[in-house]
Write an enzyme that holds these catalytic residues in place. Structure first.
Site, PDB file in Angstrom:
ATOM      1  N   CYS B  85       0.838  -1.203   0.000  1.00  0.00           N
ATOM      2  CA  CYS B  85       0.000   0.000   0.000  1.00  0.00           C
ATOM      3  C   CYS B  85       0.875   1.256   0.000  1.00  0.00           C
ATOM      4  O   CYS B  85       1.533   1.530  -0.976  1.00  0.00           O
ATOM      5  CB  CYS B  85      -0.960  -0.065   1.196  1.00  0.00           C
ATOM      6  N   HIS B 202      -3.510  -5.804   1.105  1.00  0.00           N
ATOM      7  CA  HIS B 202      -2.861  -6.003   2.407  1.00  0.00           C
ATOM      8  C   HIS B 202      -2.836  -7.474   2.819  1.00  0.00           C
ATOM      9  O   HIS B 202      -3.712  -7.910   3.565  1.00  0.00           O
ATOM     10  CB  HIS B 202      -3.621  -5.217   3.481  1.00  0.00           C
ATOM     11  N   GLU B 204      -1.016  -8.783   4.996  1.00  0.00           N
ATOM     12  CA  GLU B 204      -0.803  -8.871   6.456  1.00  0.00           C
ATOM     13  C   GLU B 204      -2.120  -8.760   7.221  1.00  0.00           C
ATOM     14  O   GLU B 204      -2.176  -9.039   8.409  1.00  0.00           O
ATOM     15  CB  GLU B 204       0.210  -7.808   6.908  1.00  0.00           C
TER      16      GLU B 204
END
Lengths: 90, 232
Positions: B85, B202, B204
Protein backbone atom coordinates in the site's frame (compact mmCIF):
# COMPACT_ATOMS: atom_id res chain seq x y z
CA UNK A 1 21.07 38.64 -2.54
CA UNK A 2 17.59 39.21 -3.80
CA UNK A 3 14.47 37.56 -2.52
CA UNK A 4 12.52 36.08 -5.40
CA UNK A 5 8.95 34.91 -5.43
CA UNK A 6 8.28 31.87 -7.57
CA UNK A 7 5.27 29.97 -8.71
CA UNK A 8 5.72 26.30 -9.46
CA UNK A 9 2.83 24.93 -11.49
CA UNK A 10 2.44 21.17 -11.43
CA UNK A 11 -0.03 19.55 -13.78
CA UNK A 12 -0.96 16.02 -14.75
CA UNK A 13 0.85 14.84 -17.85
CA UNK A 14 -1.19 14.85 -21.06
CA UNK A 15 -2.87 11.55 -21.77
CA UNK A 16 -2.85 10.54 -18.12
CA UNK A 17 -6.26 9.84 -16.63
CA UNK A 18 -7.16 12.67 -14.26
CA UNK A 19 -10.22 11.43 -12.34
CA UNK A 20 -10.54 14.62 -10.31
CA UNK A 21 -10.57 16.76 -13.47
CA UNK A 22 -13.12 14.43 -15.00
CA UNK A 23 -15.45 14.74 -12.00
CA UNK A 24 -15.23 18.55 -12.11
CA UNK A 25 -15.86 18.44 -15.84
CA UNK A 26 -19.09 16.50 -15.19
CA UNK A 27 -20.13 18.98 -12.50
CA UNK A 28 -19.56 21.97 -14.80
CA UNK A 29 -21.60 20.30 -17.53
CA UNK A 30 -24.47 19.62 -15.16
CA UNK A 31 -24.41 23.31 -14.15
CA UNK A 32 -24.87 24.30 -17.79
CA UNK A 33 -21.31 24.98 -18.92
CA UNK A 34 -21.52 22.44 -21.71
CA UNK A 35 -18.86 24.30 -23.69
CA UNK A 36 -16.15 23.10 -21.28
CA UNK A 37 -14.10 20.58 -23.21
CA UNK A 38 -11.62 19.34 -20.66
CA UNK A 39 -10.63 20.00 -17.04
CA UNK A 40 -7.24 19.02 -15.62
CA UNK A 41 -6.40 19.52 -11.97
CA UNK A 42 -2.88 20.41 -10.92
CA UNK A 43 -1.37 22.38 -8.10
CA UNK A 44 0.58 25.56 -7.60
CA UNK A 45 3.34 25.98 -5.04
CA UNK A 46 4.36 29.47 -3.99
CA UNK A 47 7.98 29.79 -2.92
CA UNK A 48 10.07 32.69 -1.66
CA UNK A 49 13.80 32.18 -1.84
CA UNK A 50 17.05 34.13 -1.80
CA UNK A 51 19.28 33.90 -4.84
CA UNK A 52 21.96 35.88 -6.70
CA UNK A 53 19.93 36.17 -9.86
CA UNK A 54 16.57 35.35 -11.35
CA UNK A 55 18.19 32.54 -13.35
CA UNK A 56 19.73 31.05 -10.21
CA UNK A 57 16.36 31.18 -8.43
CA UNK A 58 14.64 29.42 -11.33
CA UNK A 59 17.42 26.86 -11.54
CA UNK A 60 17.09 26.02 -7.84
CA UNK A 61 13.32 25.61 -8.16
CA UNK A 62 13.76 23.36 -11.19
CA UNK A 63 16.15 21.16 -9.21
CA UNK A 64 13.56 20.97 -6.40
CA UNK A 65 10.91 19.85 -8.88
CA UNK A 66 13.14 17.12 -10.27
CA UNK A 67 14.11 15.84 -6.84
CA UNK A 68 10.85 16.13 -4.91
CA UNK A 69 8.07 18.46 -5.97
CA UNK A 70 6.92 16.78 -9.20
CA UNK A 71 6.74 13.11 -10.12
CA UNK A 72 8.11 12.77 -13.66
CA UNK A 73 5.93 9.70 -14.29
CA UNK A 74 2.66 11.54 -13.84
CA UNK A 75 3.34 15.27 -13.74
CA UNK A 76 4.82 18.13 -15.75
CA UNK A 77 5.98 21.34 -14.13
CA UNK A 78 6.65 24.97 -14.98
CA UNK A 79 8.66 27.42 -12.92
CA UNK A 80 7.82 31.13 -13.09
CA UNK A 81 9.58 33.94 -11.23
CA UNK A 82 6.78 36.29 -10.26
CA UNK A 83 8.53 38.90 -8.13
CA UNK A 84 11.85 40.16 -6.77
CA UNK A 85 12.64 42.18 -3.66
CA UNK A 86 16.14 43.74 -3.83
CA UNK A 87 18.29 43.68 -0.72
CA UNK A 88 15.99 41.31 1.12
CA UNK A 89 17.28 38.25 2.88
CA UNK A 90 20.79 38.02 4.22
CA UNK B 1 16.37 -14.79 10.22
CA UNK B 2 15.57 -11.14 10.86
CA UNK B 3 12.98 -8.82 9.40
CA UNK B 4 12.80 -5.02 9.66
CA UNK B 5 9.49 -3.17 9.55
CA UNK B 6 10.36 0.39 8.56
CA UNK B 7 8.04 2.82 10.29
CA UNK B 8 7.29 6.35 9.09
CA UNK B 9 5.24 9.02 10.81
CA UNK B 10 1.73 8.11 9.68
CA UNK B 11 2.36 4.40 9.06
CA UNK B 12 -0.59 2.36 10.31
CA UNK B 13 0.02 -1.12 8.94
CA UNK B 14 3.28 -1.56 10.84
CA UNK B 15 1.95 -3.67 13.72
CA UNK B 16 0.02 -6.00 11.43
CA UNK B 17 3.13 -6.47 9.32
CA UNK B 18 5.26 -7.03 12.41
CA UNK B 19 2.86 -9.69 13.61
CA UNK B 20 2.66 -11.42 10.23
CA UNK B 21 6.48 -11.61 10.00
CA UNK B 22 6.72 -12.91 13.55
CA UNK B 23 3.98 -15.45 12.93
CA UNK B 24 6.09 -17.20 10.27
CA UNK B 25 9.25 -17.18 12.34
CA UNK B 26 11.10 -13.93 11.62
CA UNK B 27 12.78 -12.20 14.51
CA UNK B 28 11.25 -8.80 13.77
CA UNK B 29 12.16 -5.22 14.70
CA UNK B 30 10.57 -1.88 14.04
CA UNK B 31 13.09 0.48 12.44
CA UNK B 32 12.19 4.16 12.73
CA UNK B 33 12.60 6.10 9.49
CA UNK B 34 15.35 8.30 10.94
CA UNK B 35 17.48 5.37 12.01
CA UNK B 36 20.18 4.02 9.76
CA UNK B 37 21.49 0.58 8.89
CA UNK B 38 19.74 -2.53 7.64
CA UNK B 39 22.82 -4.75 7.38
CA UNK B 40 21.62 -7.06 10.16
CA UNK B 41 18.39 -7.88 8.38
CA UNK B 42 17.36 -10.51 5.83
CA UNK B 43 14.02 -8.95 4.89
CA UNK B 44 12.77 -5.36 4.75
CA UNK B 45 9.06 -4.55 4.99
CA UNK B 46 7.50 -1.16 4.20
CA UNK B 47 4.05 -0.90 5.77
CA UNK B 48 0.84 0.73 4.67
CA UNK B 49 -0.52 3.94 6.08
CA UNK B 50 -0.41 7.62 5.26
CA UNK B 51 3.19 8.65 5.79
CA UNK B 52 3.43 12.42 6.20
CA UNK B 53 -0.32 12.67 5.63
CA UNK B 54 0.18 11.82 1.95
CA UNK B 55 1.26 15.46 1.55
CA UNK B 56 2.58 16.42 -1.90
CA UNK B 57 2.06 12.85 -3.21
CA UNK B 58 1.59 9.55 -1.40
CA UNK B 59 5.05 8.32 -0.39
CA UNK B 60 6.89 11.33 -1.84
CA UNK B 61 8.19 12.65 1.47
CA UNK B 62 8.71 9.24 3.08
CA UNK B 63 11.12 8.30 0.34
CA UNK B 64 13.39 11.21 1.41
CA UNK B 65 13.74 9.63 4.88
CA UNK B 66 17.32 8.69 5.88
CA UNK B 67 16.43 4.98 6.09
CA UNK B 68 15.36 4.90 2.44
CA UNK B 69 18.98 5.18 1.34
CA UNK B 70 19.60 1.95 3.24
CA UNK B 71 16.50 0.35 1.74
CA UNK B 72 17.81 1.16 -1.75
CA UNK B 73 21.25 -0.25 -0.86
CA UNK B 74 19.67 -3.38 0.67
CA UNK B 75 17.57 -3.94 -2.46
CA UNK B 76 20.48 -3.37 -4.82
CA UNK B 77 22.39 -6.15 -3.04
CA UNK B 78 19.49 -8.47 -3.80
CA UNK B 79 17.82 -8.30 -0.38
CA UNK B 80 14.06 -8.94 -0.45
CA UNK B 81 11.95 -5.81 0.03
CA UNK B 82 8.16 -5.87 0.30
CA UNK B 83 6.15 -2.65 0.17
CA UNK B 84 2.44 -2.79 0.89
CA UNK B 85 0.00 0.00 0.00
CA UNK B 86 1.79 3.17 1.15
CA UNK B 87 4.96 1.06 1.10
CA UNK B 88 4.32 0.34 -2.60
CA UNK B 89 3.78 4.05 -3.25
CA UNK B 90 7.06 4.81 -1.47
CA UNK B 91 8.94 2.18 -3.53
CA UNK B 92 7.65 3.80 -6.73
CA UNK B 93 8.62 7.27 -5.52
CA UNK B 94 12.09 6.00 -4.62
CA UNK B 95 12.62 4.55 -8.08
CA UNK B 96 13.00 0.96 -6.83
CA UNK B 97 9.83 0.17 -8.79
CA UNK B 98 8.67 1.89 -11.96
CA UNK B 99 5.45 3.85 -12.39
CA UNK B 100 3.28 5.71 -9.93
CA UNK B 101 0.06 5.24 -7.98
CA UNK B 102 -2.49 7.95 -8.65
CA UNK B 103 -6.02 8.71 -7.47
CA UNK B 104 -8.52 5.85 -7.80
CA UNK B 105 -10.59 6.36 -10.94
CA UNK B 106 -13.77 6.11 -8.85
CA UNK B 107 -12.56 9.09 -6.77
CA UNK B 108 -13.34 7.20 -3.58
CA UNK B 109 -11.26 5.60 -0.91
CA UNK B 110 -11.75 1.87 -1.46
CA UNK B 111 -11.83 -0.29 1.65
CA UNK B 112 -13.04 -3.82 0.95
CA UNK B 113 -12.01 -7.39 0.24
CA UNK B 114 -10.90 -7.96 -3.35
CA UNK B 115 -9.75 -10.98 -5.29
CA UNK B 116 -6.28 -11.05 -6.75
CA UNK B 117 -4.71 -13.65 -8.98
CA UNK B 118 -1.15 -14.86 -8.48
CA UNK B 119 0.67 -14.40 -11.79
CA UNK B 120 4.13 -15.59 -10.75
CA UNK B 121 5.25 -18.22 -8.28
CA UNK B 122 9.00 -18.19 -8.93
CA UNK B 123 9.60 -15.31 -6.51
CA UNK B 124 10.66 -15.47 -2.86
CA UNK B 125 7.33 -13.79 -2.07
CA UNK B 126 5.01 -16.16 -3.90
CA UNK B 127 6.63 -19.60 -3.99
CA UNK B 128 3.95 -20.97 -1.65
CA UNK B 129 1.10 -20.15 -4.04
CA UNK B 130 -0.12 -21.92 -7.16
CA UNK B 131 0.09 -20.02 -10.43
CA UNK B 132 -3.34 -18.60 -11.20
CA UNK B 133 -4.49 -19.04 -7.60
CA UNK B 134 -7.14 -16.49 -6.61
CA UNK B 135 -6.69 -14.90 -3.18
CA UNK B 136 -9.15 -12.90 -1.11
CA UNK B 137 -7.26 -9.98 0.41
CA UNK B 138 -8.44 -6.58 1.69
CA UNK B 139 -7.55 -3.25 0.15
CA UNK B 140 -7.70 0.18 1.81
CA UNK B 141 -6.49 3.03 -0.36
CA UNK B 142 -7.46 6.21 -2.18
CA UNK B 143 -4.48 6.22 -4.52
CA UNK B 144 -3.92 2.76 -5.89
CA UNK B 145 -4.39 3.40 -9.58
CA UNK B 146 -1.16 2.15 -11.15
CA UNK B 147 0.07 4.35 -14.00
CA UNK B 148 3.23 4.51 -16.04
CA UNK B 149 4.17 5.52 -19.56
CA UNK B 150 3.20 3.09 -22.31
CA UNK B 151 6.72 1.70 -22.81
CA UNK B 152 7.10 0.92 -19.12
CA UNK B 153 3.70 -0.77 -18.95
CA UNK B 154 4.44 -2.89 -21.99
CA UNK B 155 7.83 -3.82 -20.57
CA UNK B 156 6.25 -4.86 -17.25
CA UNK B 157 3.85 -7.17 -19.06
CA UNK B 158 6.49 -8.39 -21.53
CA UNK B 159 8.93 -9.27 -18.77
CA UNK B 160 6.23 -10.91 -16.64
CA UNK B 161 6.70 -8.47 -13.79
CA UNK B 162 3.03 -8.23 -12.88
CA UNK B 163 2.78 -10.43 -9.77
CA UNK B 164 -0.83 -9.83 -8.75
CA UNK B 165 -3.89 -8.75 -10.74
CA UNK B 166 -7.41 -7.83 -9.60
CA UNK B 167 -9.83 -10.48 -10.83
CA UNK B 168 -13.42 -11.62 -10.41
CA UNK B 169 -14.48 -14.82 -8.64
CA UNK B 170 -13.69 -16.81 -11.77
CA UNK B 171 -10.18 -15.42 -11.95
CA UNK B 172 -10.83 -13.05 -14.86
CA UNK B 173 -9.34 -9.53 -14.81
CA UNK B 174 -12.56 -7.67 -15.61
CA UNK B 175 -13.23 -3.92 -15.31
CA UNK B 176 -15.78 -4.65 -12.57
CA UNK B 177 -13.13 -6.46 -10.54
CA UNK B 178 -10.75 -3.49 -10.79
CA UNK B 179 -11.27 -1.30 -7.71
CA UNK B 180 -9.15 1.68 -8.74
CA UNK B 181 -8.65 1.86 -12.50
CA UNK B 182 -5.17 0.35 -12.55
CA UNK B 183 -3.84 -0.41 -16.01
CA UNK B 184 -4.39 -4.11 -16.86
CA UNK B 185 -5.82 -4.62 -13.34
CA UNK B 186 -2.33 -4.44 -11.84
CA UNK B 187 -2.35 -4.98 -8.06
CA UNK B 188 1.34 -5.74 -7.56
CA UNK B 189 4.61 -5.63 -9.50
CA UNK B 190 8.21 -6.62 -9.03
CA UNK B 191 11.52 -5.13 -10.15
CA UNK B 192 13.71 -6.64 -12.85
CA UNK B 193 15.65 -8.81 -10.41
CA UNK B 194 12.48 -10.01 -8.68
CA UNK B 195 13.62 -9.09 -5.16
CA UNK B 196 11.42 -6.01 -4.69
CA UNK B 197 7.64 -6.44 -4.57
CA UNK B 198 5.09 -3.64 -4.30
CA UNK B 199 1.40 -4.37 -3.88
CA UNK B 200 -1.68 -2.37 -2.95
CA UNK B 201 -3.68 -5.17 -1.22
CA UNK B 202 -2.86 -6.00 2.41
CA UNK B 203 -1.77 -9.64 2.84
CA UNK B 204 -0.80 -8.87 6.46
CA UNK B 205 -4.49 -8.25 7.17
CA UNK B 206 -5.42 -11.70 5.87
CA UNK B 207 -3.26 -14.02 7.95
CA UNK B 208 -5.85 -15.73 10.15
CA UNK B 209 -9.23 -17.14 9.21
CA UNK B 210 -10.81 -15.21 12.10
CA UNK B 211 -9.94 -12.05 10.11
CA UNK B 212 -12.08 -13.29 7.22
CA UNK B 213 -9.25 -14.74 5.16
CA UNK B 214 -5.84 -16.27 5.69
CA UNK B 215 -4.93 -16.14 2.01
CA UNK B 216 -2.17 -13.63 2.75
CA UNK B 217 -0.27 -15.89 5.11
CA UNK B 218 1.44 -17.87 2.34
CA UNK B 219 3.21 -14.72 1.18
CA UNK B 220 4.96 -14.48 4.53
CA UNK B 221 5.59 -18.21 4.85
CA UNK B 222 7.02 -18.17 1.30
CA UNK B 223 9.47 -15.52 2.49
CA UNK B 224 10.28 -17.52 5.62
CA UNK B 225 11.05 -20.51 3.41
CA UNK B 226 13.09 -18.57 0.78
CA UNK B 227 14.98 -16.03 2.85
CA UNK B 228 17.49 -18.42 4.52
CA UNK B 229 18.65 -19.55 1.08
CA UNK B 230 18.95 -15.95 -0.15
CA UNK B 231 21.22 -14.82 2.66
CA UNK B 232 23.72 -17.68 2.39
Amino acid sequence: MTRYSLEIRIKPRPGLLDPEGKAIHHALHSLGWGEVDEVRVGKVLYLDLDADSEAAAAEAATAMCRKLLANPVTEDFEVAVTGALEGAGS
Amino acid sequence: MKAAVVTFPGSNGDYDLYKAAQQVGFETDFVWHRERGLDDYDLVLLPGGFSYGDYLRAGAIARMSPIMEDVVAFASKGGPVLGICNGFQTLCESGLLPGALVRNDVLRFQGMDVRIRVERTDLAFTSGYEEGQVLRIPIAHGEGNFEADKDTLERLEGEGRVVFRYVDRHGNPTDEANPNGSWHNIAGITNEAGNVLGMMPHPERATESILGSDDGLSLFSSLAASVPALST
